[in-house]
Design an enzyme around this catalytic site. Structure first.
Site, short mmCIF file in Angstrom:
data_model
loop_
_atom_site.label_atom_id
_atom_site.label_comp_id
_atom_site.label_asym_id
_atom_site.label_seq_id
_atom_site.Cartn_x
_atom_site.Cartn_y
_atom_site.Cartn_z
CB CYS A 70 -1.00 0.00 1.16
SG CYS A 70 -0.35 -0.57 2.74
NE ARG A 106 3.28 -9.05 5.25
CZ ARG A 106 1.97 -8.94 5.08
NH1 ARG A 106 1.16 -9.85 5.59
NH2 ARG A 106 1.47 -7.92 4.41
CD GLN A 137 -0.43 -8.80 0.68
OE1 GLN A 137 0.05 -7.72 0.37
NE2 GLN A 137 -0.92 -9.04 1.87
CG ASP A 187 -2.24 -5.31 -1.52
OD1 ASP A 187 -3.37 -5.23 -1.02
OD2 ASP A 187 -1.20 -5.01 -0.91
CG HIS A 245 -4.36 -0.11 -1.88
ND1 HIS A 245 -3.37 -0.90 -2.45
CD2 HIS A 245 -4.33 -0.37 -0.54
CE1 HIS A 245 -2.77 -1.58 -1.50
NE2 HIS A 245 -3.33 -1.28 -0.34
CE LYS A 270 -8.44 -7.78 9.96
NZ LYS A 270 -7.19 -8.51 9.65
CG HIS A 306 -5.77 -1.02 2.72
ND1 HIS A 306 -4.40 -1.02 2.65
CD2 HIS A 306 -6.10 0.13 3.39
CE1 HIS A 306 -3.91 0.06 3.23
NE2 HIS A 306 -4.93 0.78 3.70
#
Length: 647
Positions: free
Chosen positions: A334, A363, A381, A383, A385, A468, A514
């Site tokens: 992000c 990670r 991901q 991912d 936004h 979330k 997100h």
């Protein structure tokens, strides 16, 4: 309500504790006429936790009965069971577990009573002088964190309690432990629905700096039948284990040379992964997202702007010093997408502005928690936004939730509920004002409730930047997995100074939403593998069709059929090996190929094939054109089942 203890208030034998004015209490607790008292049954979530916690205490008593030198750690209930940690000179063996099993059964049959006592710090220290780990918990009572288990001492000045196990014949205590409870009234209530399962090593309080203890795991259920049903589920889960299937089906592996938690996908696994990526890329474009791409490494300042660094530094790989700057492998996408938004001025006419990427993040998960594809150190991901005005946020969240649920259904997951993660107002972890959190939480809650799905609260589970919604999906054997997430973020736009020009010419701050549909492609792959037990629907299967000639004479005819399928995009192969037909059928059935096309003399003469399905059923004399049409239809419709009469 009549003043009485719990035994007089509740005569139902399934009641193991009670809730007094909202707090869990032992049945022996005295109540007053002004108390609101509710029963806690053994089959309720709280009742199961109490049952399992009590069984953990029986395990600890059994260990110290057999080995008086064993020192006690903690013994909380966990999902589907319990554990207890011990400091012992030698690791536990399978023979030790058998002996403990017998001793636990004896204690349970004896009907010992769990009796609660409030003690001072000095009394607790005196009584538990030989238990160093319990003494440490007593010292931590003043406010330090002692973990998230039921064995943790109340912090911030709470009272200390010891539970005695009392012999019903003599009335004398025979064992004790520091614990806040509650417990079942008598060990007899534990019954015979329990079992010990395994032994593992565990660091005291989860820190590698502390001594390594021996942890014994077990499970407990209200009845023997429920225990057997649970054990059957475990057997089925073992059969479906994606790590086992990944090796058997040649999908992926974890080379030691690369490192823990860093998988490689083999050609067959690569086909499934590509199909997943192609699907989600196309769906994002259909839903109005623009594809972007960001690098795998960035300066530390980017994560300072986003606010991540103070919260996630411990789970990020160590920084690298390059050209007098610190660089990190990215742990989230992000922040960099924010920089794309900020690269030029934005108008309200562009909003909602939707970015999407396949972003691989890294990670540093501890080796003890890395598990197959479901917990890795390198993950990709899907991912995305969305940058919206505050007024557009509810509609965008609804749009994203519809997108997510449709995607999960296309992959064969259609049993799910929603979880709403909110902040803990008493924690300093969460950034932003009360008003911002209230607005964001209410928007998510209203959209979630409008979906008609069950909504489960998750207090304190939000990210630092906003609440979330997560979709919790149940698989084919009833296990729940957290899948997609949708997060309302009012913090990062401020950190990056994101703006848009409103209709009145003023500069306004957008809301950032997100969303990750798969979450992690690797994790979703692992979940799908277990959901289907490796028998993927035909559209995802690495090999969709195998041609098996009855004899070598029919290989040319069947090869032409396979060629026609390939020309339409079907992943088809001809098995022209020297193996006998029956061995070929067994081989490809074991490989979970959806369709086997078999051809002999009669098939060739009639321009047909015999359809053999994954479940072993067969349909003979199917015209080639019809066979090709049916295979294509199964792929195009993402058919979940491919058996005779359904395809």
């Amino acid at each position: 309500m009549k003043v009485a203890d719990g035994f007089e208030l509740f005569t139902d034998r399934s009641v193991v504790a009670m809730r007094v004015n909202g707090e869990l209490k032992d049945l022996a607790t005295q109540t007053t006429t002004t108390d609101v008292v509710e029963p806690v049954t053994i089959d309720s979530p709280d009742g199961l936790s109490i049952l399992r916690h009590s069984t953990a205490h029986v395990l600890a008593q059994a260990v110290q009965t057999i080995n008086p030198e064993a020192k006690l750690g903690i013994g909380p209930p966990i999902a589907d069971g319990f554990y207890y940690d011990f400091d012992v000179a030698e690791p536990f063996t399978p023979e030790d577990l058998k002996a403990l099993d017998k001793e636990m059964a004896r204690i349970i049959r004896s009907g010992q009573r769990f009796m609660r006592r409030v003690v001072t710090d000095d009394q607790a220290r005196a009584e538990l002088a030989g238990e160093p780990y319990k003494l440490e918990l007593i010292e931590l009572k003043g406010g330090a964190s002692v973990g998230d288990d039921n064995e943790s001492v109340e912090v911030g000045g709470g009272e200390l309690t010891i539970y005695d196990n009392v012999d019903p014949k003599t009335g004398e205590p025979v064992w004790k432990d520091l614990c806040r409870g509650p417990h079942v009234p008598s060990t007899r209530m534990i019954g015979n629905g329990w079992a010990l399962s395994r032994v593992a090593a565990a660091y005291w309080r989860g820190s590698e700096k502390n001594p390594q203890l021996q942890r014994i795991y077990g499970t407990a259920w209200p009845t023997k039948d429920e225990l057997r049903a649970y054990q059957h589920r475990l057997e089925e889960a073992a059969r479906r284990d994606h790590r086992k299937l990944g090796a058997e089906l040649d999908l992926f592996s974890f080379p030691e040379e690369i490192g823990s938690g860093l998988p490689v996908f083999h050609p067959k696994g690569g086909v499934i992964k590509r199909e997943m990526e192609d699907y989600v890329r196309r769906r994002h474009i259909e839903e109005g997202f623009q594809y972007v791409s960001t690098p795998h490494i960035t300066k530390a300042h980017v994560f300072e702007l986003s606010g991540h660094l103070p919260y996630y530094k411990d789970t990020m790989f160590p920084p690298m010093e390059l050209e007098n700057s610190e660089y990190y492998l990215k742990a989230m996408n992000c922040p960099m997408q924010n920089l794309i938004y900020r690269s030029r001025g934005r108008s309200y006419r562009e909003l909602p502005l939707r970015f999407f990427e396949f972003g691989t993040v890294y990670r540093y998960e501890k080796s003890g928690v890395v598990q197959g594809l479901t917990r890795v150190r390198g993950l990709t991901q899907d991912d995305s936004h969305s940058y919206v005005t505050p007024e557009q946020a509810p509609g965008e969240i609804q749009h994203l939730l519809d997108f997510v649920l449709g995607l999960l259904r296309d992959f064969g997951l259609d049993d799910f509920y929603l979880e709403l993660s909110t902040r803990d107002a008493n924690s300093e972890k969460f950034k932003g004002s009360d008003e911002q959190w209230d607005v964001a939480t209410n928007v998510l809650r209203e959209v979630a409730e409008a979906s008609g799905l069950e909504l489960v609260p998750d207090p304190g589970g939000a990210a630092f930047y906003g609440p979330k919604i997560s979709v919790q999906a149940r698989d084919a054997i009833g296990r729940t997995w957290q899948m997609s997430t949708i997060q309302y973020d009012f913090n990062q736009p401020e950190g990056f100074g994101l703006e848009y020009t409103a209709a009145d010419g003023t500069h306004q701050r957008p809301v950032m939403i997100h969303s990750a549909k798969f979450g992690s492609i690797e994790r979703f792959f692992g979940v799908l593998t277990e959901h289907y037990a490796g028998a993927f629907p035909v559209w995802l299967s690495p090999v969709q069709v195998v041609g098996i000639p009855v004899a070598e004479d029919y290989a040319e005819y069947l090869g032409e059929v396979i060629l026609q399928l390939k020309e339409t995009g079907v992943r088809a192969q001809l098995d022209a090996s020297d193996d006998r037909m029956q061995k070929k059928i067994r081989t490809h059935t074991k490989a979970k190929v959806p369709f086997q096309l078999i051809a002999g003399d009669e098939d060739r003469a009639n321009g047909a094939v015999s359809f053999r399905f994954r479940d072993g059923s067969q349909e003979n004399g199917v015209p080639v054109a019809d066979a090709i049409r049916r295979i294509q239809e199964a792929i195009d419709t993402r058919a979940q089942v491919t058996t005779k009469g359904q395809i």
